[in-house]
Design a protein around this motif. Structure first.
Motif, PDB file in Angstrom:
ATOM      1  N   SER A  39       0.877  -1.156  -0.098  1.00 58.30           N
ATOM      2  CA  SER A  39       0.139  -0.200  -0.078  1.00 58.30           C
ATOM      3  C   SER A  39       0.877   1.114   0.039  1.00 58.30           C
ATOM      4  O   SER A  39       2.008   1.479   1.029  1.00 58.30           O
ATOM      5  CB  SER A  39      -0.941   0.006   1.192  1.00 58.30           C
ATOM      6  N   VAL A  40       0.662   1.938  -0.843  1.00 54.85           N
ATOM      7  CA  VAL A  40       1.434   3.377  -0.993  1.00 54.85           C
ATOM      8  C   VAL A  40       0.848   4.678  -0.869  1.00 54.85           C
ATOM      9  O   VAL A  40      -0.537   4.713  -1.671  1.00 54.85           O
ATOM     10  CB  VAL A  40       2.111   3.282  -2.640  1.00 54.85           C
ATOM     11  N   THR A  41       1.152   5.642  -0.420  1.00 57.13           N
ATOM     12  CA  THR A  41       0.377   6.861  -0.150  1.00 57.13           C
ATOM     13  C   THR A  41       1.671   7.850  -0.895  1.00 57.13           C
ATOM     14  O   THR A  41       2.467   8.006  -0.243  1.00 57.13           O
ATOM     15  CB  THR A  41      -0.043   7.617   0.897  1.00 57.13           C
ATOM     16  N   GLU A  42       1.193   8.605  -1.934  1.00 58.57           N
ATOM     17  CA  GLU A  42       2.103   9.682  -2.542  1.00 58.57           C
ATOM     18  C   GLU A  42       1.381  10.789  -2.570  1.00 58.57           C
ATOM     19  O   GLU A  42       0.166  11.147  -3.191  1.00 58.57           O
ATOM     20  CB  GLU A  42       2.518   9.087  -4.028  1.00 58.57           C
ATOM     21  N   THR A  43       2.406  11.876  -2.318  1.00 54.95           N
ATOM     22  CA  THR A  43       1.621  13.280  -2.708  1.00 54.95           C
ATOM     23  C   THR A  43       2.577  13.891  -3.708  1.00 54.95           C
ATOM     24  O   THR A  43       3.993  13.766  -3.721  1.00 54.95           O
ATOM     25  CB  THR A  43       2.096  14.291  -1.408  1.00 54.95           C
ATOM     26  N   HIS A  44       1.884  14.392  -4.945  1.00 51.82           N
ATOM     27  CA  HIS A  44       2.501  14.911  -6.003  1.00 51.82           C
ATOM     28  C   HIS A  44       2.215  16.352  -5.961  1.00 51.82           C
ATOM     29  O   HIS A  44       1.252  16.806  -6.034  1.00 51.82           O
ATOM     30  CB  HIS A  44       2.069  14.181  -7.411  1.00 51.82           C
ATOM     31  N   ARG A  45       3.434  17.301  -5.972  1.00 51.63           N
ATOM     32  CA  ARG A  45       3.246  18.680  -5.921  1.00 51.63           C
ATOM     33  C   ARG A  45       3.506  19.309  -7.146  1.00 51.63           C
ATOM     34  O   ARG A  45       4.544  18.754  -7.908  1.00 51.63           O
ATOM     35  CB  ARG A  45       4.057  19.106  -4.679  1.00 51.63           C
ATOM     36  N   GLY A  46       2.993  20.583  -7.336  1.00 49.37           N
ATOM     37  CA  GLY A  46       3.389  20.957  -8.620  1.00 49.37           C
ATOM     38  C   GLY A  46       2.581  22.219  -8.772  1.00 49.37           C
ATOM     39  O   GLY A  46       1.690  22.748  -8.254  1.00 49.37           O
ATOM     40  N   SER A  47       3.444  23.275  -9.444  1.00 44.25           N
ATOM     41  CA  SER A  47       2.868  24.737  -9.555  1.00 44.25           C
ATOM     42  C   SER A  47       2.203  24.580 -10.949  1.00 44.25           C
ATOM     43  O   SER A  47       1.344  25.567 -11.168  1.00 44.25           O
ATOM     44  CB  SER A  47       4.087  25.686  -9.533  1.00 44.25           C
ATOM     45  N   ASP A  48       2.261  23.670 -11.778  1.00 42.64           N
ATOM     46  CA  ASP A  48       1.872  23.922 -13.162  1.00 42.64           C
ATOM     47  C   ASP A  48       0.509  23.180 -13.137  1.00 42.64           C
ATOM     48  O   ASP A  48       0.192  22.487 -12.120  1.00 42.64           O
ATOM     49  CB  ASP A  48       2.874  23.387 -14.287  1.00 42.64           C
ATOM     50  N   SER A  49      -0.346  23.223 -14.117  1.00 40.73           N
ATOM     51  CA  SER A  49      -1.795  22.242 -14.213  1.00 40.73           C
ATOM     52  C   SER A  49      -1.237  20.979 -14.509  1.00 40.73           C
ATOM     53  O   SER A  49      -0.109  20.650 -15.489  1.00 40.73           O
ATOM     54  CB  SER A  49      -2.561  22.720 -14.927  1.00 40.73           C
ATOM     55  N   TYR A  50      -1.857  19.863 -13.940  1.00 34.94           N
ATOM     56  CA  TYR A  50      -1.702  18.368 -14.295  1.00 34.94           C
ATOM     57  C   TYR A  50      -2.447  17.780 -15.287  1.00 34.94           C
ATOM     58  O   TYR A  50      -3.780  18.388 -15.187  1.00 34.94           O
ATOM     59  CB  TYR A  50      -1.720  17.462 -12.820  1.00 34.94           C
ATOM     60  N   THR A  51      -2.038  17.074 -15.942  1.00 38.23           N
ATOM     61  CA  THR A  51      -3.060  16.187 -16.841  1.00 38.23           C
ATOM     62  C   THR A  51      -2.863  14.751 -16.689  1.00 38.23           C
ATOM     63  O   THR A  51      -3.618  14.070 -17.189  1.00 38.23           O
ATOM     64  CB  THR A  51      -2.738  16.664 -18.348  1.00 38.23           C
ATOM     65  N   GLU A  52      -2.083  14.306 -15.853  1.00 40.30           N
ATOM     66  CA  GLU A  52      -1.713  13.062 -15.491  1.00 40.30           C
ATOM     67  C   GLU A  52      -0.661  13.069 -14.290  1.00 40.30           C
ATOM     68  O   GLU A  52      -0.065  14.191 -14.048  1.00 40.30           O
ATOM     69  CB  GLU A  52      -0.804  12.097 -16.473  1.00 40.30           C
ATOM     70  N   VAL A  53      -0.747  11.937 -13.558  1.00 41.76           N
ATOM     71  CA  VAL A  53       0.219  11.852 -12.440  1.00 41.76           C
ATOM     72  C   VAL A  53       1.041  10.513 -12.716  1.00 41.76           C
ATOM     73  O   VAL A  53       0.417   9.302 -12.983  1.00 41.76           O
ATOM     74  CB  VAL A  53      -0.522  11.602 -11.129  1.00 41.76           C
ATOM     75  N   VAL A  54       2.110  10.536 -12.539  1.00 44.23           N
ATOM     76  CA  VAL A  54       3.133   9.428 -12.838  1.00 44.23           C
ATOM     77  C   VAL A  54       3.787   8.812 -11.472  1.00 44.23           C
ATOM     78  O   VAL A  54       4.160   9.534 -10.720  1.00 44.23           O
ATOM     79  CB  VAL A  54       4.508   9.836 -13.393  1.00 44.23           C
ATOM     80  N   LEU A  55       2.917   7.645 -11.103  1.00 42.30           N
ATOM     81  CA  LEU A  55       3.140   7.026  -9.874  1.00 42.30           C
ATOM     82  C   LEU A  55       4.493   6.345  -9.770  1.00 42.30           C
ATOM     83  O   LEU A  55       5.161   6.054 -10.767  1.00 42.30           O
ATOM     84  CB  LEU A  55       2.056   5.964  -9.574  1.00 42.30           C
ATOM     85  N   ARG A  56       5.054   6.466  -8.431  1.00 43.46           N
ATOM     86  CA  ARG A  56       6.353   6.077  -8.336  1.00 43.46           C
ATOM     87  C   ARG A  56       6.750   4.697  -8.305  1.00 43.46           C
ATOM     88  O   ARG A  56       7.724   3.997  -8.553  1.00 43.46           O
ATOM     89  CB  ARG A  56       6.809   6.870  -6.985  1.00 43.46           C
ATOM     90  N   ARG A  57       5.617   3.682  -8.040  1.00 42.71           N
ATOM     91  CA  ARG A  57       5.843   2.432  -7.771  1.00 42.71           C
ATOM     92  C   ARG A  57       4.936   1.620  -8.961  1.00 42.71           C
ATOM     93  O   ARG A  57       3.794   2.018  -8.735  1.00 42.71           O
ATOM     94  CB  ARG A  57       5.183   2.024  -6.481  1.00 42.71           C
ATOM     95  N   CYS A  58       5.243   0.772  -9.772  1.00 42.29           N
ATOM     96  CA  CYS A  58       4.203  -0.032 -10.655  1.00 42.29           C
ATOM     97  C   CYS A  58       4.942  -1.405 -10.596  1.00 42.29           C
ATOM     98  O   CYS A  58       6.118  -1.658 -10.511  1.00 42.29           O
ATOM     99  CB  CYS A  58       4.585   0.766 -11.872  1.00 42.29           C
ATOM    100  N   PRO A  59       4.226  -2.388 -11.098  1.00 45.25           N
ATOM    101  CA  PRO A  59       2.935  -2.037 -11.578  1.00 45.25           C
ATOM    102  C   PRO A  59       1.806  -1.923 -10.502  1.00 45.25           C
ATOM    103  O   PRO A  59       2.177  -1.833  -9.436  1.00 45.25           O
ATOM    104  CB  PRO A  59       2.221  -3.597 -12.227  1.00 45.25           C
ATOM    105  N   VAL A  60       0.685  -1.036 -10.706  1.00 43.74           N
ATOM    106  CA  VAL A  60      -0.342  -0.832  -9.994  1.00 43.74           C
ATOM    107  C   VAL A  60      -1.640  -1.614 -10.207  1.00 43.74           C
ATOM    108  O   VAL A  60      -2.231  -2.074 -11.127  1.00 43.74           O
ATOM    109  CB  VAL A  60      -0.932   0.702 -10.553  1.00 43.74           C
ATOM    110  N   MET A  61      -1.923  -2.193  -8.942  1.00 43.86           N
ATOM    111  CA  MET A  61      -2.979  -3.096  -8.991  1.00 43.86           C
ATOM    112  C   MET A  61      -4.321  -2.402  -8.659  1.00 43.86           C
ATOM    113  O   MET A  61      -5.304  -2.864  -9.346  1.00 43.86           O
ATOM    114  CB  MET A  61      -2.740  -4.099  -7.675  1.00 43.86           C
ATOM    115  N   ALA A  62      -4.387  -1.521  -7.702  1.00 50.91           N
ATOM    116  CA  ALA A  62      -5.642  -0.661  -7.571  1.00 50.91           C
ATOM    117  C   ALA A  62      -5.598   0.736  -6.995  1.00 50.91           C
ATOM    118  O   ALA A  62      -4.368   0.804  -6.296  1.00 50.91           O
ATOM    119  CB  ALA A  62      -6.600  -1.481  -6.881  1.00 50.91           C
TER     120      ALA A  62
END
Length: 163
Positions: A39-62
């Motif tokens: 189980s992973v909880t990630e915070t993705h910060r950014g000052s620009d607008s997002y159109t996708e989030v690249v998760l740090r651990r893969c593969p992703v089950m859910a």
């Protein structure tokens, strides 16, 4: 225990658990993939607008939860590419601010070559730990086991069945 030729020994159980965790970490780092369900909880910060989030651990089950700023969104409305770990918002919209994603990374089935590499790393780490006698191995240069581990780790991801 059978792999290392150990009998029941509650005193060594904690050390053995540490070696198993370390071996799993070595194999995951070498392969660049998460094999254990985690189980992973990630915070993705950014000052620009997002159109996708690249998760740090893969593969992703859910994907369990997605929070945009302090607003929870329906995780089911997001699209996730489970293999490469990219999360897309509903309707392709963009957003500003931090995104907190909770998800499960890992696989349902670990390939045989990954398990074999993990077993070799367990044997190697246990030998360095002191092995059955409790005394560290002596000698200079890499052992046959060291060479087998290096080969197995370098082959993960290049053998059939690994993308």
């Amino acid at each position: 225990r059978a792999l290392l030729g150990l009998g029941v020994d509650p005193i060594r159980d904690e050390a053995l658990r540490d070696v198993l965790d370390a071996a799993s970490g070595v194999v995951e780092k070498a392969s660049g993939r998460t094999w254990r369900r985690t189980s992973v909880t990630e915070t993705h910060r950014g000052s620009d607008s997002y159109t996708e989030v690249v998760l740090r651990r893969c593969p992703v089950m859910a994907v369990t939860t997605v929070m945009v700023g302090s607003i929870p969104t329906a995780a089911a409305s997001w699209t996730v590419d489970t293999t490469i770990g990219i999360l897309y918002p509903p309707d392709g919209t963009a957003w500003l601010g931090p995104v907190v994603v909770t998800y499960t990374a890992g696989t349902a089935v670990v390939p045989d070559d990954v398990l074999a590499a993990c077993r070799l790393v367990v044997r190697q780490l246990w030998a360095r730990h002191g092995g059955p006698s409790g005394a560290p191995r002596r000698g200079s240069g890499p052992s046959d086991l060291d060479i087998q581990v290096k080969t197995a780790l370098s082959n993960i991801g290049t053998l059939p069945g690994i993308a």
